[in-house]
Design an enzyme around this catalytic site. Structure first.
Site, mmCIF file in Angstrom:
data_model
loop_
_atom_site.group_PDB
_atom_site.id
_atom_site.type_symbol
_atom_site.label_atom_id
_atom_site.label_comp_id
_atom_site.label_asym_id
_atom_site.label_seq_id
_atom_site.Cartn_x
_atom_site.Cartn_y
_atom_site.Cartn_z
ATOM 1 C CE LYS A 18 0.947 -0.106 -15.733
ATOM 2 N NZ LYS A 18 2.374 -0.334 -15.915
ATOM 3 C CE LYS A 24 0.162 -3.548 -13.861
ATOM 4 N NZ LYS A 24 1.495 -3.268 -14.303
HETATM 5 C C1 PBG Z 1 5.883 -0.765 -14.896
HETATM 6 C C2 PBG Z 1 4.946 -1.699 -14.247
HETATM 7 C C3 PBG Z 1 4.206 -1.502 -13.074
HETATM 8 C C4 PBG Z 1 3.576 -2.721 -12.819
HETATM 9 C C5 PBG Z 1 3.927 -3.599 -13.851
HETATM 10 N N1 PBG Z 1 4.761 -2.931 -14.725
HETATM 11 C C6 PBG Z 1 4.128 -0.357 -12.150
HETATM 12 C C7 PBG Z 1 3.637 0.945 -12.631
HETATM 13 O O1 PBG Z 1 3.120 1.092 -13.739
HETATM 14 O O2 PBG Z 1 3.797 1.889 -11.857
HETATM 15 C C8 PBG Z 1 2.714 -3.038 -11.634
HETATM 16 C C9 PBG Z 1 2.661 -4.472 -11.247
HETATM 17 C C10 PBG Z 1 2.121 -4.739 -9.899
HETATM 18 O O3 PBG Z 1 1.692 -3.831 -9.147
HETATM 19 O O4 PBG Z 1 2.122 -5.919 -9.519
HETATM 20 N N2 PBG Z 1 5.342 0.216 -15.664
#
Ligand code: PBG
Length: 323
Positions: free
Chosen positions: A193, A246
């Site tokens: 991520k 992601k």
């Molecule tokens: C929480 C999380 C996030 C997303 C999914 N879980 C945001 C972040 O890490 O700031 C993003 C999902 C999206 O943008 O569709 N940690």
């Protein structure tokens, strides 16, 4: 000329026969946002077509999604109350456990995945709890994430999906699930991520933007490739059942690399910014929304994703069913 590649593109029939990658509704996972209350279906301004649902309307939406052939939803909770310990993240009567129970009651065959992370539940918006001097306390966070996962398992979730990027969380969650007699509840790890600006609209939807600093001490640097493999291998060792990459679109090289280097199913998250950009351009009449949507999803699959988490799930599945 002896070789003419165009011979194989002459008719729609031939092109269809020779298509190397095909999308299917069963490969989509639909994210849903759940809030407290009754009869709520509030549009999320930064994500046209997406809503905050209360548990009752969420169940109806899940049923609609299922009708399109999509077999799985990913739940994000928005609590009524935030505090520094993220208390509502791991409460057995929290918003996500309520939603899981309600969906599983009505549709036991639907695969339910729950996001495990503290950012929507902490008053400072970070994905972990903090030390007195404002640093993220990795190891103290692990215990809370494990409790959060167990609270979702008690409600009947099929998979927990930790998105916090703390070190060691897959192992901590696996151990807690096993201890609480949930050996069959799986873990879809957001192993890879990146600290991405493409999460902007989501942070508005879940009110989880960090109140100080940023997420760069736990999410990955978009410049890094080898680190993606390191995170993947670690999470496999810790017991992850699937590996997530992601965001998806700006990271197709990473999806394809992780696909080549690991045996687990790969899940790609087509995130909020990727979704909202298409919606915005379509609203202006600059692109053909459906075609761009399908091309993007196809590209993610072609890169090597087995499953795609996408806010387009319902729309894309409906198009595939009518084809
Ligand atoms: C929480 C999380 C996030 C997303 C999914 N879980 C945001 C972040 O890490 O700031 C993003 C999902 C999206 O943008 O569709 N940690």
């Amino acid at each position: 000329m002896i070789i003419r590649p165009r011979r194989l593109r002459q008719s729609a029939g031939l092109r269809s026969m020779l298509q190397e990658t095909r999308l299917a509704p069963q490969n989509f996972i639909s994210p849903l946002f759940v809030v407290s209350g009754k009869g709520v279906k509030d549009p999320i301004a930064a994500m046209p077509g997406q809503y905050h649902f209360s548990v009752d309307t969420l169940v109806k939406e899940a049923a609609e999604i299922k009708k399109t052939g999509v077999l799985s939803v990913l739940l994000f909770g928005i609590p009524d109350r935030k505090d520094e310990k993220a208390s509502r993240a791991y409460a057995d009567d929290g918003i996500v456990p309520q939603a899981v129970k309600a969906i599983k009651d009505k549709m036991p065959e639907m695969t339910v995945i729950t996001d495990v992370c503290l950012c929507a539940y902490t008053d400072h918006g970070h994905c972990g709890v903090t030390t007195p001097d404002g640093k993220i306390d990795n190891d103290a966070t692990l215990e809370l994430l494990a409790r959060q996962a167990v609270s979702h398992a008690k409600a009947g979730t099929d998979f927990t999906a930790p998105s916090d990027m703390m070190d060691g969380r897959v192992a901590a969650i696996r151990e807690a699930l096993n201890q609480h007699h949930f050996p069959d509840v799986g873990i879809i790890s957001y192993a890879v991520k990146y600290a991405s600006a493409f999460y902007g609209p989501f942070r508005e939807a879940t009110d989880c933007a960090p109140q100080f600093g940023d997420r760069k001490t736990y999410q990955m640097d978009p410049a890094n490739t080898r680190e993606a493999l390191k995170e993947t291998l670690l999470d496999i060792e810790e017991g992850a059942d699937m590996i997530m990459v992601k965001p998806a679109l700006a990271y197709l090289d990473i999806i394809s690399l992780v696909r080549a280097e690991c045996l687990l199913p790969i899940v790609a998250y087509n995130v909020s910014g990727e979704y909202s950009m298409v919606k915005a351009a379509a609203e202006k009449g600059w692109i053909d929304e459906s075609k761009v949507m399908m091309e993007m999803l196809l590209a993610i699959k072609r890169a090597g994703a087995d499953l795609i988490i996408t806010y387009f799930a319902k729309e894309a599945a409906a198009i595939l069913r009518n084809e």
